[in-house]
Design an enzyme around this catalytic site. Structure first.
Site, PDB file in Angstrom:
ATOM      1  N   ARG A 365      16.410   8.970  34.924  1.00 36.60           N
ATOM      2  CA  ARG A 365      16.584   9.910  33.811  1.00 36.60           C
ATOM      3  C   ARG A 365      15.230  10.166  33.148  1.00 36.60           C
ATOM      4  O   ARG A 365      14.380   9.276  33.105  1.00 36.60           O
ATOM      5  CB  ARG A 365      17.550   9.356  32.768  1.00 36.60           C
ATOM      6  CG  ARG A 365      17.901  10.412  31.716  1.00 36.60           C
ATOM      7  CD  ARG A 365      18.565   9.844  30.486  1.00 36.60           C
ATOM      8  NE  ARG A 365      18.805  10.906  29.510  1.00 36.60           N
ATOM      9  CZ  ARG A 365      19.132  10.720  28.255  1.00 36.60           C
ATOM     10  NH1 ARG A 365      19.241   9.503  27.778  1.00 36.60           N
ATOM     11  NH2 ARG A 365      19.326  11.742  27.453  1.00 36.60           N
ATOM     12  N   HIS A 366      15.044  11.363  32.632  1.00 35.26           N
ATOM     13  CA  HIS A 366      13.791  11.738  31.968  1.00 35.26           C
ATOM     14  C   HIS A 366      13.538  10.875  30.732  1.00 35.26           C
ATOM     15  O   HIS A 366      14.427  10.166  30.233  1.00 35.26           O
ATOM     16  CB  HIS A 366      13.824  13.208  31.564  1.00 35.26           C
ATOM     17  CG  HIS A 366      14.980  13.551  30.668  1.00 35.26           C
ATOM     18  ND1 HIS A 366      15.020  13.243  29.323  1.00 35.26           N
ATOM     19  CD2 HIS A 366      16.167  14.175  30.924  1.00 35.26           C
ATOM     20  CE1 HIS A 366      16.148  13.651  28.789  1.00 35.26           C
ATOM     21  NE2 HIS A 366      16.875  14.211  29.745  1.00 35.26           N
ATOM     22  N   HIS A 551      18.646  14.172  34.853  1.00 32.14           N
ATOM     23  CA  HIS A 551      19.235  13.928  33.546  1.00 32.14           C
ATOM     24  C   HIS A 551      20.114  12.673  33.619  1.00 32.14           C
ATOM     25  O   HIS A 551      20.334  12.118  34.696  1.00 32.14           O
ATOM     26  CB  HIS A 551      20.040  15.152  33.120  1.00 32.14           C
ATOM     27  CG  HIS A 551      19.249  16.423  33.238  1.00 32.14           C
ATOM     28  ND1 HIS A 551      18.569  16.975  32.187  1.00 32.14           N
ATOM     29  CD2 HIS A 551      19.012  17.231  34.311  1.00 32.14           C
ATOM     30  CE1 HIS A 551      17.950  18.073  32.596  1.00 32.14           C
ATOM     31  NE2 HIS A 551      18.200  18.250  33.887  1.00 32.14           N
TER      32      HIS A 551
END
Length: 624
Positions: A365-366, A551
């Site tokens: 995930r970012h 995401h």
């Protein structure tokens, strides 16, 4: 207090007047606690000691429900002990490791004798007497060995109790229900159907064979001493999720909870509208108070972790009947499976060797996004009247890349915050230290994802050597995006101009223009599955790690297709994604020998940190 509650308390107090006060209640009354709250504390702590009840009352001094006349729910279970329990616990651990968690893991190994029922706080001692009477009457006829027969279906695996032992156990349950009804005025429903000890329930059908193989390793004739155990739970939180606190947290605002490691928090998944990303609203079991808490300070707990063990009756088969006792201070962990070990199954060297010879996919995930900290109006906070960007807080990035349509396009495509950049670099540094080799990189077209991929590669000194392949097919579920249109994302040319080393030759599974606003959940998971199939097929000879930066939702929708798992239920999916922190990771390895992908421990540990609220020195000076 409502009129109905007042009448109920009056009824309780009138019944107490004609009874002798239990010995545990006297010290609490002497401390000045009201009778109804003292009885509630005793019931909530298993009526073990007055000291435990007193500590509970002090912790719940600010509990808004302390005066509410809500009784505990009780249930009676028959629990195995000894060598049979050891084998069952081993099955619990292995089934969870090999086949993921299922409903059976929520509770310790047991045979249900009575469904959950309510009992008024002042009558709980009567339940103990009912258990003793029923046990004494059954002891002489209780079987020396309980016949267990393995039964399997597409969604259930367990042992059935057959023949005369089942009849005797059912008779014991009926006796307890009858005694409880007479002594405690409770409506207890004994189990009169097929008695069973569940091993697995509501698992994925393709796991059935593996679970059956594990179950056959359990010899049901193992020596076992059976114990009837009376448990209670807080009936208000039956349908809530239970979280276990991992780290200490000191509230930064008045509406936040104080957290200590080992605390349990009850969370209603349907009442989270007020919580921002990364936070949940919960009720502390330790204090009864409600408030916000950082979700990544917790982990999901089992359903039975907050149950309280009251009394037990052991059906001893030893000649010396004095060995049987009504254990009033027994540990509530007796008869429960040990939690699965969180240690890695391979050493660091073995893990490195596996990574070298196996193709792997690391879904990340970012990092922290700027609107996650400063809210939806973040762009207004950092924009001058003439439309220029400036930095109002150190957690805003130093600058923003140029976009053809100006700064407004960042509103729904926010960048990483300064902390998000730091998180990404820290994760990249840790991945480098772990010894993995990044073979290729794919990223969602969202700016925050491309930035995260760039900073991870930077720690490997690969930002100029490895091109980032932008795959719109792994973009966030568009139903969760604000507005009725998909966000305006940066083009590859804009990214190139902003010094992102993106590939202009890669042909994505889903072009940017194909993203539709407010797509269905089925369309979204299908999009991710098709994209992952292309990503893996694009790198057939790459030995090493395929890095996929997306995401929070990608950790589920981009790994389940590889593992051959069906899509998760939409409601469960939404709750799961809320718990995934910045730089959360899932790691899949290809097992060519068995022709499948396996979920293994990520090469690095998770990143956990606290919040840091804004500070205005002028307000501080004036306030002091």
């Amino acid at each position: 207090m409502a009129a109905g509650e007042t009448q109920l308390y009056a009824k309780v107090f009138n019944k107490l007047k004609g009874r002798s006060t239990p010995s545990l209640l006297d010290p609490l009354l002497g401390m000045g606690f009201p009778a109804h709250t003292a009885l509630k504390a005793l019931a909530a702590t298993g009526r073990k000691t007055a000291e435990e009840a007193s500590n509970w009352l002090h912790c719940h001094c600010n509990d808004p429900s302390l005066d509410d006349p809500i009784p505990q729910e009780y249930a009676l279970f028959l629990c195995p002990t000894g060598p049979l329990l050891d084998k069952l616990q081993e099955f619990w651990r292995e089934s969870r490791r090999q086949c993921a968690k299922n409903r059976a893991h929520e509770v310790f190994p047991h045979i249900t004798l009575c469904d959950f029922f309510t009992c008024e706080d002042q009558k709980v001692e009567c339940l103990y007497e009912a258990l003793k009477r029923a046990g004494d009457r059954t002891l002489g006829s209780f079987p020396s060995a309980v016949s267990l027969v393995l039964h399997s279906s597409i969604s259930y695996l367990g042992f059935f109790v057959n023949d005369s032992p089942a009849d005797i156990i059912r008779e014991f349950a009926v006796m307890f229900a009858t005694e409880a009804s007479i002594l405690a005025d409770c409506t207890v429903k004994p189990c009169t159907k097929q008695l069973h000890l569940t091993l697995a329930h509501k698992f994925y059908p393709h796991h059935q064979r593996t679970l059956e193989q594990l179950a056959r390793a359990i010899n049901p004739s193992h020596s076992c001493q059976w114990t009837a155990a009376l448990y209670s739970r807080d009936m208000r939180f039956v349908h809530y999720q239970t979280l276990r606190v991992l780290f200490q947290y000191k509230p930064q605002n008045v509406d936040e909870l104080t957290l200590s490691p080992g605390d349990y928090i009850f969370v209603d998944p349907t009442q989270q509208e007020e919580a921002s990303e990364g936070w949940v609203i919960g009720i502390s079991q330790r204090t009864g108070c409600r408030g916000f808490l950082p979700e990544n300070y917790t982990e999901r707990a089992s359903e039975c972790d907050t149950w309280v063990r009251h009394r037990t009756y052991t059906f001893s088969v030893a000649p010396d009947l004095s060995s049987r006792k009504d254990s009033e201070a027994s540990s509530r962990r007796n008869g429960e499976p040990n939690p699965p070990s969180s240690s890695r199954s391979l050493s660091s060297l073995q893990s490195l060797q596996a990574t070298i010879v196996r193709r792997s996919v690391l879904v990340v995930r970012h990092g922290e996004r700027v609107d996650q900290i400063f809210g939806k109006s973040w762009l207004q906070q950092c924009t001058t009247p003439d439309g220029r960007y400036y930095r109002p807080d150190l957690n805003f990035p130093h600058g923003l890349p140029k976009r053809s349509r100006g700064i407004k396009d960042f509103e729904n495509d926010p960048p990483l915050s300064s902390c998000g950049i730091f998180q990404s670099r820290m994760a990249g540094e840790a991945l480098l230290d772990s010894g993995i080799r990044i073979a290729s990189v794919f990223s969602s077209p969202a700016l925050r994802c491309v930035q995260t991929a760039k900073h991870i590669l930077g720690e490997f000194k690969l930002e100029k050597k490895v091109k980032i392949r932008v795959e719109p097919g792994i973009f966030e579920w568009t139903k969760w995006e604000a507005g009725k249109t998909t966000p305006t994302l940066m083009t590859l040319e804009e990214m190139k101009e902003a010094d992102f080393n993106v590939s202009l030759d890669y042909r994505p599974a889903f072009p940017l223009a194909s993203l539709l606003p407010a797509e269905s959940y089925d369309d979204y998971v299908h999009r991710c599955a098709v994209s992952m199939e292309q990503i893996v097929s694009t790198c057939p000879q790459d030995v090493g790690v395929i890095l996929v930066v997306g995401h929070g939702s990608a950790l589920d929708t981009c790994t389940r297709p590889l593992l051959g798992l069906p899509p998760r239920d939409c409601a469960d999916f939404a709750q799961l994604v809320r718990k995934i922190p910045s730089l959360g990771m899932c790691f899949c390895e290809e097992n060519k020998e068995e022709g499948k992908w396996e979920l293994v421990n990520p090469p690095v540990k998770t990143l956990t940190h606290g919040s840091n609220s804004a500070f205005n020195w002028r307000n501080w000076i004036q306030g002091n």
